[in-house]
Write a protein that holds these residues in place. Structure first.
Motif, PDB file in Angstrom:
ATOM      1  N   MET A 242      44.665  64.637 120.352  1.00  0.00           N
ATOM      2  CA  MET A 242      44.352  64.687 118.928  1.00  0.00           C
ATOM      3  C   MET A 242      42.870  64.403 118.688  1.00  0.00           C
ATOM      4  N   GLU A 243      42.237  63.622 119.561  1.00  0.00           N
ATOM      5  CA  GLU A 243      40.786  63.459 119.467  1.00  0.00           C
ATOM      6  C   GLU A 243      40.088  64.803 119.653  1.00  0.00           C
TER       7      GLU A 243
ATOM      8  N   LEU B  69      37.675  69.915 116.895  1.00  0.00           N
ATOM      9  CA  LEU B  69      37.820  71.306 116.451  1.00  0.00           C
ATOM     10  C   LEU B  69      38.157  71.403 114.969  1.00  0.00           C
ATOM     11  N   GLN B  70      38.290  70.252 114.306  1.00  0.00           N
ATOM     12  CA  GLN B  70      38.682  70.177 112.898  1.00  0.00           C
ATOM     13  C   GLN B  70      40.053  70.810 112.666  1.00  0.00           C
ATOM     14  N   LEU B  71      40.939  70.587 113.630  1.00  0.00           N
ATOM     15  CA  LEU B  71      42.300  71.107 113.538  1.00  0.00           C
ATOM     16  C   LEU B  71      43.342  70.003 113.540  1.00  0.00           C
ATOM     17  N   ASP B  72      42.920  68.747 113.669  1.00  0.00           N
ATOM     18  CA  ASP B  72      43.889  67.659 113.758  1.00  0.00           C
ATOM     19  C   ASP B  72      44.725  67.544 112.495  1.00  0.00           C
TER      20      ASP B  72
ATOM     21  N   ALA C 299      45.560  69.960 110.381  1.00  0.00           N
ATOM     22  CA  ALA C 299      46.508  71.075 110.316  1.00  0.00           C
ATOM     23  C   ALA C 299      47.666  70.856 111.277  1.00  0.00           C
ATOM     24  N   ILE C 300      47.374  70.328 112.467  1.00  0.00           N
ATOM     25  CA  ILE C 300      48.426  70.044 113.449  1.00  0.00           C
ATOM     26  C   ILE C 300      49.361  68.977 112.899  1.00  0.00           C
TER      27      ILE C 300
ATOM     28  N   PRO D  73      50.497  79.087 116.756  1.00  0.00           N
ATOM     29  CA  PRO D  73      49.928  80.006 115.762  1.00  0.00           C
ATOM     30  C   PRO D  73      48.669  79.459 115.089  1.00  0.00           C
ATOM     31  N   LEU D  74      48.617  78.132 114.896  1.00  0.00           N
ATOM     32  CA  LEU D  74      47.419  77.533 114.311  1.00  0.00           C
ATOM     33  C   LEU D  74      46.217  77.716 115.232  1.00  0.00           C
ATOM     34  N   LEU D  75      46.419  77.467 116.522  1.00  0.00           N
ATOM     35  CA  LEU D  75      45.334  77.625 117.486  1.00  0.00           C
ATOM     36  C   LEU D  75      44.930  79.089 117.619  1.00  0.00           C
TER      37      LEU D  75
END
Length: 551
Positions: free
Chosen positions: A60-61, A66-69, A71-72, A135-137
């Motif tokens: 998660m770090e 990636l500024q996706l934490d 959204a995940i 799908p998010l990635l």
């Protein structure tokens, strides 16, 4: 579908074979470092099966980078309350045991008593199943510029001293073409055809059992409300398996043990599977619908070398492990992060190709350790054994127990040793917290304020090296400026005066440490073995003012 051959020979710096969590993450990390990769995946879509169900703290770090934490975390919020392992002869028997403590947190690191561990990172781990995360990635990789091609298979490949030639085919059109790349990442899963083609040596106990992964639909949301759990081990006559939560509502997975000497997977018809699930949940009024079923073998196996020429093996292709330690997806994503900045520096002529030789020495021991620990948590049938976890905490000191908990929660408790690290450990201790701040470890986390914005020390070096000092001495500013000129790379200097952080990082007045683009400490001035210039020569594999030619 007809087979057609295109005369087109495409060029790409990096070809990623595999579009799962590891491959997609590799694409994102390369993009972050300024490299546009080509990713191919033989499946038409991302995973339709839940598979992995969460990400540890370190992962998660990386998603935070990636500024996706966010959204995940949002995608997996329905599963966030599902923690704890329980055993019973039915679902009602399991629910009767579920306590309230886990239901108040979104990750065990938030439990009372673990504040000291929680303070070691800017984030907590998160629940999110693979079918929601991929799908998010994928979309993020496409939006940020990666060439992503699903339903495209790798037919064959060859490599020379200076490139890899891959032959790929679009499974929709049947058109085959040639791809020439500088490097290839094999992220093609546990059964990796690339690994087999390379005849890669592996080590580990291997398959640990035979299970059927039964993905099913049943409206159990009301039954488990406020009594959510992660795994329910079902043991009764004729049924031995694990019931796992997917969304704490209507989606669930049953991992059913079967004996291949008596049954084959195809013997389990939809009607038979529905009957087994109904008996396991023991709620006659609840309808059950089977979504899918696939056989699998919990396996602990690791390649002995993750680099073969210009081909790098990552994720499940490099290290298969049971899901019980929660390290499978995490290990692969962290492989990709370790490799991406090294590939970028070599491709951008900032480092000698020998930097890439540090990938396997750094990541293979981590994958092997995670695989072996995951095997210890499996019973004789390949199902999770809660006592296996307790055995790892038996007869250990308080410091060793704390270190074990840090590992379980997914904070980086390992120390890299390779030529990309300059210096020896400053201290040795079984207490992971005490060994923070030394060469080879992830830089200790500390919240800072910069331009009225809250940042972590983990944010100081993401796409470049960074030098951290304990005071505003001009000497280190001048030293960094000189290194920027000699090596033609940016090395910003950050002064940190927080006494607690300085103690953790073993920094005193006049000292400095160098952080790599992956957040790991590459050099510490407390070790007199290397000057800053000597350290950079070692890490980058170059001489000052020497043109770096990527072969």
């Amino acid at each position: 579908m007809s087979n057609k051959i295109s005369e087109n020979n495409e060029q790409t710096p990096v070809l990623i074979a595999g579009g799962g969590l590891t491959g997609l993450s590799a694409a994102l990390f390369l993009l972050q470092q300024g490299i546009r990769p080509l990713l191919i995946e033989k499946r038409p879509t991302t995973s339709v099966h839940p598979r992995s169900r969460g990400f540890d703290v370190r992962t998660m770090e990386l998603f935070r980078e990636l500024q996706l934490d966010g959204a995940i975390r949002e995608a997996g919020k329905a599963l966030a309350a599902a923690w704890g392992i329980y055993t019973g002869d039915s679902l009602p028997a399991i629910l009767a045991q579920v306590g309230a403590a886990y239901n108040k947190v979104k990750h065990p690191i938030e439990l009372p008593g673990l504040e000291k561990i929680a303070a070691l990172s800017p984030v907590a781990g998160a629940r999110c199943t693979q079918d929601l995360a991929e799908p998010l990635l994928q979309q993020a990789a496409i939006d940020r510029g990666a060439d992503v091609r699903f339903h495209t298979e790798l037919l064959s490949f060859t490599q020379t001293d200076d490139h890899v030639i891959a032959y790929i085919r679009n499974r929709d059109t049947g058109i085959s073409e040639t791809i020439t790349c500088r490097y290839m990442i094999a992220a093609d899963g546990g059964s990796s055809p690339i690994r087999r083609e390379l005849c890669v040596e592996t080590t580990g106990p291997g398959p640990l059992g035979n299970l059927l992964n039964i993905y099913f639909e049943a409206p159990l949301g009301e039954a488990v409300r406020d009594r959510e759990f992660s795994i329910g081990i079902i043991k009764k006559t004729g049924i031995t398996g694990m019931l796992t939560a997917i969304n704490n509502n209507d989606k669930w997975v049953m991992h059913l043990h079967y004996d291949p000497q008596q049954d084959k997977p195809e013997d389990y018809t939809t009607e038979r599977l529905e009957s087994i699930i109904r008996e396991a949940i023991d709620m006659p009024e609840i309808p059950v619908r089977i979504i899918s079923m696939m056989p699998w073998k919990p396996t602990a196996n690791t390649v002995t070398n993750m680099q073969h020429g210009r081909i790098f093996i990552a994720g499940d292709a490099a290290h298969q492990m049971t899901p019980y330690g929660g390290k499978g997806a995490a290990s692969g994503i962290q492989d990709a992060h370790n490799l991406a900045w090294k590939l970028a520096m070599v491709l951008q002529h900032k480092a000698h190709p020998s930097l890439l030789d540090t990938y396997s020495p750094e990541r293979q021991p981590v994958g092997l350790r995670n695989a072996l620990l995951s095997a210890e948590m499996a019973d004789e049938k390949g199902l999770v054994d809660p006592s296996g976890l307790m055995k790892q905490f038996a007869n250990v000191t308080e410091a060793e127990a704390l270190t074990g908990m840090i590992h379980r929660l997914g904070l980086p408790d390992y120390c890299y040793t390779s030529s990309a690290i300059a210096g020896k450990p400053l201290i040795t201790s079984p207490d992971t917290i005490k060994t923070e701040g030394q060469p080879g470890t992830r830089v200790p986390h500390q919240w800072l304020t910069e331009n009225n914005t809250r940042i972590s020390t983990l944010d100081l070096a993401v796409t470049h090296f960074a030098l951290v000092t304990a005071d505003a001495s001009q000497a280190w500013q001048d030293a960094a400026a000189k290194m920027e000129t000699l090596f033609r790379i940016p090395i910003p200097v950050k002064v940190i005066t927080d006494e607690q952080w300085l103690t953790t990082a073993h920094l005193e007045a006049g000292m400095a440490l160098l952080i790599r683009p992956d957040g790991f400490i590459a050099w510490h001035s407390a070790d007199p073995s290397y000057t800053l210039e000597q350290a950079l020569k070692r890490i980058l594999g170059v001489k000052t003012q020497e043109a770096v030619t990527e072969k």
